[in-house]
Design a protein around this motif. Structure first.
Motif, PDB file in Angstrom:
ATOM      1  N   THR A   1       8.045   6.115   5.160  1.00 13.00           N
ATOM      2  CA  THR A   1       7.342   7.392   5.044  1.00 13.00           C
ATOM      3  C   THR A   1       8.245   8.379   4.320  1.00 13.00           C
ATOM      4  N   PHE A   2       7.609   9.436   3.798  1.00 14.96           N
ATOM      5  CA  PHE A   2       8.378  10.492   3.131  1.00 14.96           C
ATOM      6  C   PHE A   2       7.558  11.769   3.114  1.00 14.96           C
ATOM      7  N   ILE A   3       8.205  12.889   3.433  1.00 13.02           N
ATOM      8  CA  ILE A   3       7.575  14.204   3.340  1.00 13.02           C
ATOM      9  C   ILE A   3       8.337  15.018   2.309  1.00 13.02           C
TER      10      ILE A   3
ATOM     11  N   VAL B   1       3.764   5.882   3.383  1.00 15.82           N
ATOM     12  CA  VAL B   1       2.944   7.080   3.578  1.00 15.82           C
ATOM     13  C   VAL B   1       3.750   8.286   3.120  1.00 15.82           C
ATOM     14  N   VAL B   2       3.191   9.026   2.153  1.00 11.47           N
ATOM     15  CA  VAL B   2       3.890  10.153   1.527  1.00 11.47           C
ATOM     16  C   VAL B   2       2.979  11.368   1.545  1.00 11.47           C
TER      17      VAL B   2
ATOM     18  N   VAL C   1       0.855  -1.192   0.000  1.00  9.01           N
ATOM     19  CA  VAL C   1       0.000   0.000   0.000  1.00  9.01           C
ATOM     20  C   VAL C   1       0.886   1.235   0.000  1.00  9.01           C
ATOM     21  N   MET C   2       0.594   2.169  -0.911  1.00 11.71           N
ATOM     22  CA  MET C   2       1.295   3.454  -0.967  1.00 11.71           C
ATOM     23  C   MET C   2       0.250   4.563  -0.867  1.00 11.71           C
ATOM     24  N   LEU C   3       0.223   5.234   0.279  1.00 12.05           N
ATOM     25  CA  LEU C   3      -0.718   6.328   0.506  1.00 12.05           C
ATOM     26  C   LEU C   3      -0.001   7.649   0.273  1.00 12.05           C
TER      27      LEU C   3
ATOM     28  N   ASN D   1      11.416   2.960  -5.008  1.00 11.19           N
ATOM     29  CA  ASN D   1      12.417   2.358  -4.128  1.00 11.19           C
ATOM     30  C   ASN D   1      11.758   1.587  -2.984  1.00 11.19           C
ATOM     31  N   PHE D   2      10.644   2.106  -2.484  1.00 12.20           N
ATOM     32  CA  PHE D   2       9.883   1.399  -1.453  1.00 12.20           C
ATOM     33  C   PHE D   2       9.488   0.009  -1.945  1.00 12.20           C
ATOM     34  N   LEU D   3       9.006  -0.068  -3.179  1.00 17.17           N
ATOM     35  CA  LEU D   3       8.613  -1.371  -3.727  1.00 17.17           C
ATOM     36  C   LEU D   3       9.840  -2.277  -3.905  1.00 17.17           C
ATOM     37  N   LYS D   4      10.917  -1.709  -4.431  1.00 15.79           N
ATOM     38  CA  LYS D   4      12.139  -2.507  -4.615  1.00 15.79           C
ATOM     39  C   LYS D   4      12.643  -3.044  -3.276  1.00 15.79           C
ATOM     40  N   ASN D   5      12.596  -2.211  -2.248  1.00 16.72           N
ATOM     41  CA  ASN D   5      13.078  -2.618  -0.930  1.00 16.72           C
ATOM     42  C   ASN D   5      12.224  -3.711  -0.303  1.00 16.72           C
ATOM     43  N   ASN D   6      11.041  -3.918  -0.868  1.00 15.37           N
ATOM     44  CA  ASN D   6      10.161  -4.978  -0.384  1.00 15.37           C
ATOM     45  C   ASN D   6      10.049  -6.137  -1.369  1.00 15.37           C
ATOM     46  N   GLY D   7      10.970  -6.200  -2.291  1.00 14.47           N
ATOM     47  CA  GLY D   7      11.019  -7.327  -3.216  1.00 14.47           C
ATOM     48  C   GLY D   7       9.908  -7.364  -4.228  1.00 14.47           C
ATOM     49  N   LEU D   8       9.317  -6.216  -4.509  1.00 10.71           N
ATOM     50  CA  LEU D   8       8.215  -6.145  -5.475  1.00 10.71           C
ATOM     51  C   LEU D   8       8.665  -5.482  -6.772  1.00 10.71           C
TER      52      LEU D   8
END
Length: 398
Positions: free
Chosen positions: A366-368, A328-329, A231-233, A391-398
């Motif tokens: 998270t990122f602001i 969460v961004v 999930v990317m919010l 990068n979030f997805l890559k870091n989770n193997g997706l």
């Protein structure tokens, strides 16, 4: 592996470019339109997709179409009154809505060369918020998550939510509500997983939302946790303290009167933000955006409905069974969820995952984005958001 023919298109007004063309065009009602993303990194297929869906979660609203603009303004005045009981007085029991709805969608793949032609295992399922359509995710060269995702090896799926853009515009009170839209998204995700669109099956789905699209994403994770792997919010926080100010700032206008050339055929249940100043106040942080993109966003502003307004957060509930990672961004100066300062009194992204995704696993993040308002994809620095999400997805193997 997908089978391709070759097609020649123009890339953003540049020279002709030969790209692979899918030979299986299933799932769209007619032959989909072939195009490139704004920066030319993705090959995209777009058209209407018929979605048959039933929801039991809509609300029977005891509310009639307003007769004119004065009535619309008075409704929001009543809502914003300190002692208001408007929502309670209009809210009836849960209602079942069934139908087949035409949803305008775009499925994009990384621009590949022959050979090889390999389907990306992960598709980013991206949901726009209020005031925008699917172009929010592919807005302009350099302001495109579709481009950034393709460059990182991901497919993307974007669509105009029901009642927006080129999708159907049914009853704006009883039909176009938040719960039905969650079930439409669920049906679309199942089509992507099952290979019903372009004969392409995706084994992983990462959902990404902006604003109301993030609310939808939470609803999907809560009701259909097996649908998604991450999930990317974006443009989302837990605080609702500025919602009243937001809807006052919207200065909601009848779409058919505010933009008659575009929305003249719609009922009085469809609304738009009232002016460019409304859009600046709620979506943009001056001077951290390009004036041309602001004008583009305002000229292409999209509708929302009374049904959505009264059921906006009905789908929000902790996604207790979702065990994937959560990102969460938000823009530092997001007005809608932070009243202009997402670092006050502390980092407003920090508590989101714990509150709404108690079983989240993996490498949540998270990122602001400094200096950005609510519509962070069209602010300077948007590329940092896109890079962070990928990068979030890559870091989770997706």
């Amino acid at each position: 592996m997908r089978n391709f023919a070759l097609a020649t298109v123009l890339a953003s007004g540049a020279s002709a470019l030969t790209i692979p063309l899918l030979s299986s065009l299933t799932g769209f009602q007619t032959i989909p339109v072939l195009s490139l993303s704004q920066g030319g990194k993705a090959q995209c297929y777009s058209g209407l997709v018929a979605v048959q869906v039933t929801t039991t979660g809509n609300t029977q609203l005891n509310f009639n179409l307003p007769a004119n603009q004065s009535a619309v303004t008075d409704i929001f005045t009543q809502y914003l009154t300190s002692t208001s009981t408007l929502v309670q007085s209009l809210t009836g029991p849960d209602a079942t809505v069934s139908g087949t709805f035409n949803i305008h969608a775009k499925l994009c793949f990384p621009l590949l060369s022959l050979p090889p032609l390999v389907t990306p295992p992960t598709v980013q399922f991206l949901i726009h918020g209020i005031g925008f359509d699917k172009s929010y995710w592919d807005f302009a060269p350099g302001y495109s998550q579709v481009d950034a995702a393709a460059a990182a090896g991901y497919a993307t799926f974007t669509y105009d939510r029901l009642g927006v853009g080129q999708s159907d515009h049914p009853d704006a009170i009883q039909v176009v509500q938040s719960p039905l839209e969650v079930d439409i998204a669920h049906a679309l995700i199942q089509m992507l997983r099952g290979g019903a669109l372009l004969g392409t099956k995706f084994s992983k789905v990462a959902i990404g939302g902006h604003s109301f699209g993030s609310i939808q994403s939470i609803g999907i994770a809560s009701r259909y946790p097996a649908d998604i792997d991450a999930v990317m919010l974006t443009g989302f926080g837990l605080s609702a303290s500025a919602f009243g100010l937001t809807f006052a700032g919207f200065n909601a206008a009848l779409a058919n009167k505010n933009q008659p050339a575009r929305f003249g055929a719609l009922s009085n249940g469809y609304l738009v933000t009232g002016s460019p100043q409304s859009n600046q106040l709620t979506f943009f942080k001056n001077p951290n955006y390009d004036a041309g993109l602001f004008a583009q966003a305002d000229n292409n502003k999209q509708t929302f409905t009374f049904g959505e307004f009264f059921t906006l957060a009905k789908v929000v509930a902790p996604a207790a069974a979702f065990k994937g990672p959560v990102d969460v961004v938000i823009g530092q100066n997001d007005f809608i969820f932070c009243q202009g300062d997402c670092l006050s009194p502390s980092d407003q992204t920090a508590p989101v995952a714990g509150a709404l995704f108690p079983a989240a696993g993996g490498n949540s993040d998270t990122f602001i984005l400094p200096g950005a308002g609510h519509a962070l994809n069209v602010h300077y620095g948007a590329s940092r958001v896109f890079a962070h999400m990928n990068n979030f997805l890559k870091n989770n193997g997706l």
